[in-house]
Design an enzyme around this catalytic site. Sequence first.
Site, mmCIF file in Angstrom:
data_model
loop_
_atom_site.group_PDB
_atom_site.id
_atom_site.type_symbol
_atom_site.label_atom_id
_atom_site.label_comp_id
_atom_site.label_asym_id
_atom_site.label_seq_id
_atom_site.Cartn_x
_atom_site.Cartn_y
_atom_site.Cartn_z
ATOM 1 N N HIS A 1 -11.145 19.790 -72.524
ATOM 2 C CA HIS A 1 -10.158 19.418 -71.511
ATOM 3 C C HIS A 1 -10.446 20.034 -70.153
ATOM 4 O O HIS A 1 -11.056 21.094 -70.061
ATOM 5 C CB HIS A 1 -8.752 19.906 -71.934
ATOM 6 C CG HIS A 1 -8.349 19.464 -73.295
ATOM 7 N ND1 HIS A 1 -8.051 20.345 -74.300
ATOM 8 C CD2 HIS A 1 -8.203 18.222 -73.815
ATOM 9 C CE1 HIS A 1 -7.729 19.674 -75.395
ATOM 10 N NE2 HIS A 1 -7.818 18.376 -75.127
ATOM 11 N N HIS B 1 -8.373 21.902 -67.365
ATOM 12 C CA HIS B 1 -7.096 22.610 -67.237
ATOM 13 C C HIS B 1 -6.754 22.788 -65.761
ATOM 14 O O HIS B 1 -7.613 22.688 -64.884
ATOM 15 C CB HIS B 1 -7.162 23.960 -67.956
ATOM 16 C CG HIS B 1 -6.999 23.842 -69.446
ATOM 17 N ND1 HIS B 1 -6.001 24.477 -70.134
ATOM 18 C CD2 HIS B 1 -7.704 23.140 -70.371
ATOM 19 C CE1 HIS B 1 -6.100 24.192 -71.428
ATOM 20 N NE2 HIS B 1 -7.139 23.380 -71.590
ATOM 21 N N HIS C 1 -3.176 21.560 -69.459
ATOM 22 C CA HIS C 1 -4.100 20.490 -69.108
ATOM 23 C C HIS C 1 -3.772 19.939 -67.716
ATOM 24 O O HIS C 1 -2.610 19.856 -67.324
ATOM 25 C CB HIS C 1 -4.011 19.349 -70.118
ATOM 26 C CG HIS C 1 -4.379 19.754 -71.511
ATOM 27 N ND1 HIS C 1 -4.201 18.918 -72.576
ATOM 28 C CD2 HIS C 1 -4.920 20.884 -72.006
ATOM 29 C CE1 HIS C 1 -4.618 19.518 -73.677
ATOM 30 N NE2 HIS C 1 -5.048 20.731 -73.353
ATOM 31 N N HIS D 1 0.397 14.249 -73.645
ATOM 32 C CA HIS D 1 -0.992 14.341 -74.083
ATOM 33 C C HIS D 1 -1.424 13.071 -74.805
ATOM 34 O O HIS D 1 -0.638 12.444 -75.508
ATOM 35 C CB HIS D 1 -1.140 15.544 -75.023
ATOM 36 C CG HIS D 1 -2.544 15.779 -75.462
ATOM 37 N ND1 HIS D 1 -3.489 16.339 -74.643
ATOM 38 C CD2 HIS D 1 -3.164 15.515 -76.630
ATOM 39 C CE1 HIS D 1 -4.635 16.419 -75.297
ATOM 40 N NE2 HIS D 1 -4.458 15.924 -76.519
ATOM 41 N N HIS E 1 -2.780 12.999 -70.181
ATOM 42 C CA HIS E 1 -3.047 13.887 -69.052
ATOM 43 C C HIS E 1 -4.392 13.460 -68.461
ATOM 44 O O HIS E 1 -5.295 13.050 -69.210
ATOM 45 C CB HIS E 1 -3.192 15.344 -69.508
ATOM 46 C CG HIS E 1 -2.032 15.887 -70.265
ATOM 47 N ND1 HIS E 1 -2.182 16.782 -71.305
ATOM 48 C CD2 HIS E 1 -0.700 15.695 -70.135
ATOM 49 C CE1 HIS E 1 -0.997 17.118 -71.772
ATOM 50 N NE2 HIS E 1 -0.081 16.461 -71.079
ATOM 51 N N ASP F 1 -7.325 15.129 -70.275
ATOM 52 C CA ASP F 1 -7.539 14.906 -71.707
ATOM 53 C C ASP F 1 -8.851 14.155 -71.925
ATOM 54 O O ASP F 1 -8.911 12.933 -71.794
ATOM 55 C CB ASP F 1 -6.390 14.090 -72.308
ATOM 56 C CG ASP F 1 -5.073 14.840 -72.344
ATOM 57 O OD1 ASP F 1 -5.077 16.069 -72.176
ATOM 58 O OD2 ASP F 1 -4.032 14.173 -72.533
ATOM 59 N N HIS G 1 -11.774 24.058 -76.944
ATOM 60 C CA HIS G 1 -10.800 24.600 -77.889
ATOM 61 C C HIS G 1 -11.418 24.837 -79.264
ATOM 62 O O HIS G 1 -12.434 24.243 -79.620
ATOM 63 C CB HIS G 1 -9.600 23.656 -77.989
ATOM 64 C CG HIS G 1 -8.768 23.659 -76.752
ATOM 65 N ND1 HIS G 1 -7.701 24.493 -76.577
ATOM 66 C CD2 HIS G 1 -8.887 22.945 -75.608
ATOM 67 C CE1 HIS G 1 -7.167 24.286 -75.387
ATOM 68 N NE2 HIS G 1 -7.871 23.346 -74.770
ATOM 69 N N ARG H 1 -8.449 28.791 -77.265
ATOM 70 C CA ARG H 1 -9.465 28.484 -76.260
ATOM 71 C C ARG H 1 -10.697 29.340 -76.540
ATOM 72 O O ARG H 1 -10.623 30.561 -76.481
ATOM 73 C CB ARG H 1 -8.888 28.765 -74.870
ATOM 74 C CG ARG H 1 -7.626 27.947 -74.619
ATOM 75 C CD ARG H 1 -6.876 28.385 -73.383
ATOM 76 N NE ARG H 1 -5.614 27.644 -73.269
ATOM 77 C CZ ARG H 1 -4.929 27.516 -72.151
ATOM 78 N NH1 ARG H 1 -5.338 28.104 -71.036
ATOM 79 N NH2 ARG H 1 -3.817 26.801 -72.147
#
Length: 157
Positions: free
Chosen positions: A45, A47, A62, A70, A79, A82, A119, A142
């Site tokens: 993602h 962020h 995100h 999401h 998002h 994403d 992630h 993360r």
Amino acid sequence: MSGRAVCVLRSGDGVEGTVEFSSSGSATRVTGTISGLKPGNHGFHIHMWGDLSNGCASTGGHFNPHGKTHGGPTSEVRHAGDLGNIVADESGKAVVDITDKQIPLEGPQSIIGRAVVVHAGEDDLGQGNNDESLKTGNAGGRVACGVVAMAPQPASM
């Protein structure tokens, strides 16, 4: 317009890699390699913040300039940050090759200065039927992050 950017990903646990961004027209292509991952799918993602002062924890949620829930990279509701999952092979290496229209390198919704986060687990793409799925895709902790920075343009020949 076209542009280039780069993000060097690091963690304290041996996950590292570099991803490059190149834009042409309305799409941005993300390519690169990340190593040191556990085999399998990992949420990938953009962020909100390029703040690494507290490691990956300080990068915020995100990137979501439109206030949506999401989803997956091809979902109508998602998002902007994403980007789905990357897949690490048995050696822990993931090859990234994603093209997306919601992560521009220029303009008011540019991703320059924002963070890329890998992630620990698989992103359920907002299909997990719970509140966390609609925020994070249940992708877990993360494991690596870095900040997207403009890259120099190649010299013309």
